[in-house]
Design an enzyme around this catalytic site. Structure first.
Site, PDB file in Angstrom:
ATOM      1  N   SER A 175      40.684  36.274  43.403  1.00  0.00           N
ATOM      2  CA  SER A 175      41.169  36.136  42.035  1.00  0.00           C
ATOM      3  C   SER A 175      42.596  35.588  42.052  1.00  0.00           C
ATOM      4  O   SER A 175      43.515  36.213  42.588  1.00  0.00           O
ATOM      5  CB  SER A 175      41.168  37.504  41.345  1.00  0.00           C
ATOM      6  OG  SER A 175      41.988  37.430  40.194  1.00  0.00           O
ATOM      7  N   HIS A 188      37.994  32.774  41.614  1.00  0.00           N
ATOM      8  CA  HIS A 188      37.845  33.546  40.367  1.00  0.00           C
ATOM      9  C   HIS A 188      39.094  33.349  39.500  1.00  0.00           C
ATOM     10  O   HIS A 188      40.221  33.502  39.973  1.00  0.00           O
ATOM     11  CB  HIS A 188      37.672  35.014  40.740  1.00  0.00           C
ATOM     12  CG  HIS A 188      37.390  35.936  39.593  1.00  0.00           C
ATOM     13  ND1 HIS A 188      36.127  36.113  39.055  1.00  0.00           N
ATOM     14  CD2 HIS A 188      38.215  36.746  38.880  1.00  0.00           C
ATOM     15  CE1 HIS A 188      36.189  36.990  38.070  1.00  0.00           C
ATOM     16  NE2 HIS A 188      37.436  37.395  37.938  1.00  0.00           N
ATOM     17  N   ASP A 192      40.959  34.487  35.908  1.00  0.00           N
ATOM     18  CA  ASP A 192      40.992  35.505  34.863  1.00  0.00           C
ATOM     19  C   ASP A 192      41.729  35.000  33.630  1.00  0.00           C
ATOM     20  O   ASP A 192      42.953  34.906  33.623  1.00  0.00           O
ATOM     21  CB  ASP A 192      41.697  36.754  35.399  1.00  0.00           C
ATOM     22  CG  ASP A 192      40.834  37.470  36.423  1.00  0.00           C
ATOM     23  OD1 ASP A 192      39.713  37.865  36.076  1.00  0.00           O
ATOM     24  OD2 ASP A 192      41.283  37.617  37.573  1.00  0.00           O
ATOM     25  N   MET A 241      42.961  35.627  29.947  1.00  0.00           N
ATOM     26  CA  MET A 241      43.245  36.774  29.064  1.00  0.00           C
ATOM     27  C   MET A 241      44.020  36.307  27.834  1.00  0.00           C
ATOM     28  O   MET A 241      44.885  35.438  27.942  1.00  0.00           O
ATOM     29  CB  MET A 241      44.092  37.808  29.812  1.00  0.00           C
ATOM     30  CG  MET A 241      43.462  38.268  31.115  1.00  0.00           C
ATOM     31  SD  MET A 241      44.405  39.611  31.846  1.00  0.00           S
ATOM     32  CE  MET A 241      43.624  39.742  33.452  1.00  0.00           C
ATOM     33  N   HIS A 262      36.312  33.976  34.287  1.00  0.00           N
ATOM     34  CA  HIS A 262      36.084  35.288  33.656  1.00  0.00           C
ATOM     35  C   HIS A 262      36.886  35.332  32.354  1.00  0.00           C
ATOM     36  O   HIS A 262      38.113  35.437  32.378  1.00  0.00           O
ATOM     37  CB  HIS A 262      36.556  36.360  34.666  1.00  0.00           C
ATOM     38  CG  HIS A 262      36.465  37.771  34.174  1.00  0.00           C
ATOM     39  ND1 HIS A 262      37.057  38.812  34.834  1.00  0.00           N
ATOM     40  CD2 HIS A 262      35.852  38.314  33.089  1.00  0.00           C
ATOM     41  CE1 HIS A 262      36.811  39.941  34.189  1.00  0.00           C
ATOM     42  NE2 HIS A 262      36.092  39.663  33.119  1.00  0.00           N
ATOM     43  N   MET A 310      38.283  37.018  29.359  1.00  0.00           N
ATOM     44  CA  MET A 310      38.617  38.296  28.709  1.00  0.00           C
ATOM     45  C   MET A 310      39.309  37.957  27.397  1.00  0.00           C
ATOM     46  O   MET A 310      40.524  38.157  27.233  1.00  0.00           O
ATOM     47  CB  MET A 310      39.526  39.121  29.640  1.00  0.00           C
ATOM     48  CG  MET A 310      38.754  39.725  30.804  1.00  0.00           C
ATOM     49  SD  MET A 310      39.812  40.208  32.174  1.00  0.00           S
ATOM     50  CE  MET A 310      39.947  38.641  33.015  1.00  0.00           C
ATOM     51  N   MET A 345      32.784  45.601  35.740  1.00  0.00           N
ATOM     52  CA  MET A 345      34.228  45.827  35.892  1.00  0.00           C
ATOM     53  C   MET A 345      34.426  47.196  36.542  1.00  0.00           C
ATOM     54  O   MET A 345      33.916  48.207  36.042  1.00  0.00           O
ATOM     55  CB  MET A 345      34.939  45.794  34.538  1.00  0.00           C
ATOM     56  CG  MET A 345      35.024  44.426  33.889  1.00  0.00           C
ATOM     57  SD  MET A 345      35.753  43.139  34.907  1.00  0.00           S
ATOM     58  CE  MET A 345      37.398  43.788  35.239  1.00  0.00           C
ATOM     59  N   ASP A 378      34.548  43.609  40.092  1.00  0.00           N
ATOM     60  CA  ASP A 378      35.894  43.070  39.888  1.00  0.00           C
ATOM     61  C   ASP A 378      36.860  44.206  39.560  1.00  0.00           C
ATOM     62  O   ASP A 378      36.699  44.890  38.542  1.00  0.00           O
ATOM     63  CB  ASP A 378      35.818  42.072  38.716  1.00  0.00           C
ATOM     64  CG  ASP A 378      37.111  41.331  38.473  1.00  0.00           C
ATOM     65  OD1 ASP A 378      38.083  41.545  39.216  1.00  0.00           O
ATOM     66  OD2 ASP A 378      37.137  40.528  37.512  1.00  0.00           O
TER      67      ASP A 378
END
Ligand code: DX5
Ligand code: ZN
Length: 218
Positions: free
Chosen positions: A7, A32, A34, A36, A65, A67, A136, A174
């Protein structure tokens, strides 16, 4: 074969290209990312321009991913930026079936993530339509948190659901994955490990990846 997806959240962004090459050379399977938004989770990271830049640095699959609230608005831009797998949170998608279809029609693989308190049963009706389940193992929003042990039960349940569906579906975990927890999640049925801190904050990226691989071989 277990996949390892470093990540980038824990990487040094000032030398991002170098960190990605180190991950690739160190044996990473996916990268990966993330995303957000400061709403669904109490933190802000980056958007699709960042994914485009990462796309230029590696040929590895990009595992994005999301979020974020209302992910449907952004699916096309993440796909054009180079995402190979797009994962949305069950908690953000009232029309999950439609969201999944939109992702798949764009040519990307579709994943669904579950927060620690969201039951596996919430994806029972759409399991045959997805390519990846993301359990998660911490509350999403930050790296370097402690693994929540109760999620092991959910990994087992998701493994059963996937095996029952007879489709090829990745089971990804994760949050808080290190050499100790990696073994537990693999035993519970996971086959993709996301890891930030235990890879990018190790003595070297390669050592971080090797240490995870060694731990799960035992
Ligand atoms: C958390 C993110 C994770 C995070 C994992 O919301 O989804 O991908 O980067 O970080 P570590 O491995 O440090 O727990
Ligand atoms: Zn993540």
């Amino acid at each position: 074969m277990i996949k390892i997806a470093p990540s980038l959240l824990a990487a040094d962004f000032s030398i991002l290209g170098k960190q990605i090459s180190e991950a690739e050379q160190g044996g990473a399977d996916w990268i990966h990312l993330d995303v957000m938004d400061g709403h669904f989770v109490p933190n802000i990271t980056f958007g699709s321009p960042f994914v485009s830049s990462v796309r230029k640095c590696t040929k590895l699959p990009l595992d994005v991913h999301l979020m974020i609230e209302e992910p449907d608005t952004f699916l096309a831009s993440f796909r054009s930026a180079g995402a190979d797998i797009i994962t949305v949170h069950q908690e953000t998608c009232p029309h999950l079936y439609r969201t999944i279809q939109t992702i798949k029609e764009s040519g990307s693989k579709a994943g669904v993530a579950l927060n620690p308190s969201t039951p596996v049963a919430t994806i029972q009706e759409i399991i045959d339509d997805i390519d990846l389940v993301l359990i998660m193992t911490v509350e999403p929003g930050f790296g370097n948190q402690h693994f929540i042990k109760n999620t092991l039960k959910k990994i087992h349940e998701a493994r059963k659901l996937i095996d029952h569906s007879k489709k090829e579906i990745f089971l990804e975990v994760d949050g808080g994955i290190d050499r100790n927890t990696a073994r537990l999640v693999i035993e519970a049925g996971a086959n993709v490990l996301v890891a930030g801190t235990s890879i990018f904050k190790a003595d070297s990226v390669q050592k971080g990846i090797t240490s995870l691989r060694t731990a799960i071989k035992k």
